[in-house]
Design a protein around this motif. Sequence first.
Motif, mmCIF file in Angstrom:
data_model
loop_
_atom_site.group_PDB
_atom_site.id
_atom_site.type_symbol
_atom_site.label_atom_id
_atom_site.label_comp_id
_atom_site.label_asym_id
_atom_site.label_seq_id
_atom_site.Cartn_x
_atom_site.Cartn_y
_atom_site.Cartn_z
ATOM 1 N N VAL A 177 0.868 -1.172 0.000
ATOM 2 C CA VAL A 177 0.000 0.000 0.000
ATOM 3 C C VAL A 177 0.903 1.220 0.000
ATOM 4 C CG1 VAL A 177 -1.755 1.278 1.286
ATOM 5 C CG2 VAL A 177 -1.759 -1.231 1.333
ATOM 6 N N ASN A 178 0.630 2.149 -0.921
ATOM 7 C CA ASN A 178 1.471 3.349 -0.911
ATOM 8 C C ASN A 178 1.011 4.310 0.180
ATOM 9 O OD1 ASN A 178 -0.438 5.275 -1.893
ATOM 10 N ND2 ASN A 178 -0.045 4.642 -3.997
ATOM 11 N N VAL A 179 1.835 5.275 0.490
ATOM 12 C CA VAL A 179 1.594 6.191 1.602
ATOM 13 C C VAL A 179 0.307 6.977 1.409
ATOM 14 C CG1 VAL A 179 2.484 8.228 2.813
ATOM 15 C CG2 VAL A 179 4.041 6.400 2.146
ATOM 16 N N LEU A 196 -6.807 6.259 6.592
ATOM 17 C CA LEU A 196 -6.810 6.771 7.958
ATOM 18 C C LEU A 196 -7.618 8.056 8.095
ATOM 19 C CD1 LEU A 196 -3.142 6.148 9.113
ATOM 20 C CD2 LEU A 196 -5.186 4.854 9.713
ATOM 21 N N GLY A 197 -7.812 8.765 7.005
ATOM 22 C CA GLY A 197 -8.672 9.949 7.044
ATOM 23 C C GLY A 197 -7.971 11.283 7.060
ATOM 24 N N GLY A 198 -6.805 11.392 6.485
ATOM 25 C CA GLY A 198 -6.151 12.693 6.404
ATOM 26 C C GLY A 198 -4.651 12.598 6.331
#
Length: 71
Positions: A4-6, A13-15
């Motif tokens: 999974v990329n950043v 995560l939501g932000g």
Amino acid sequence: LMHVNVIEFLNVLGGSFQDIMLKSIIINTLHNVPLFKNMSQYKLEALSSAVEIKAFKKGEKIITEGEEGNQ
């Protein structure tokens, strides 16, 4: 093995990392307030969304004893 990329990770995560860290600090701070100490994590997270950060200048009056708070 899954990758999974950043950007995808932060979106889940939501932000941004900074937003996530700030929310974590707010939740931890609320948890240390006696009024909110027994509040569920879910409710603390909801309450943290309503928190507004406001900066004050050194020596600036924030509240006066005996007056009703409005912030």
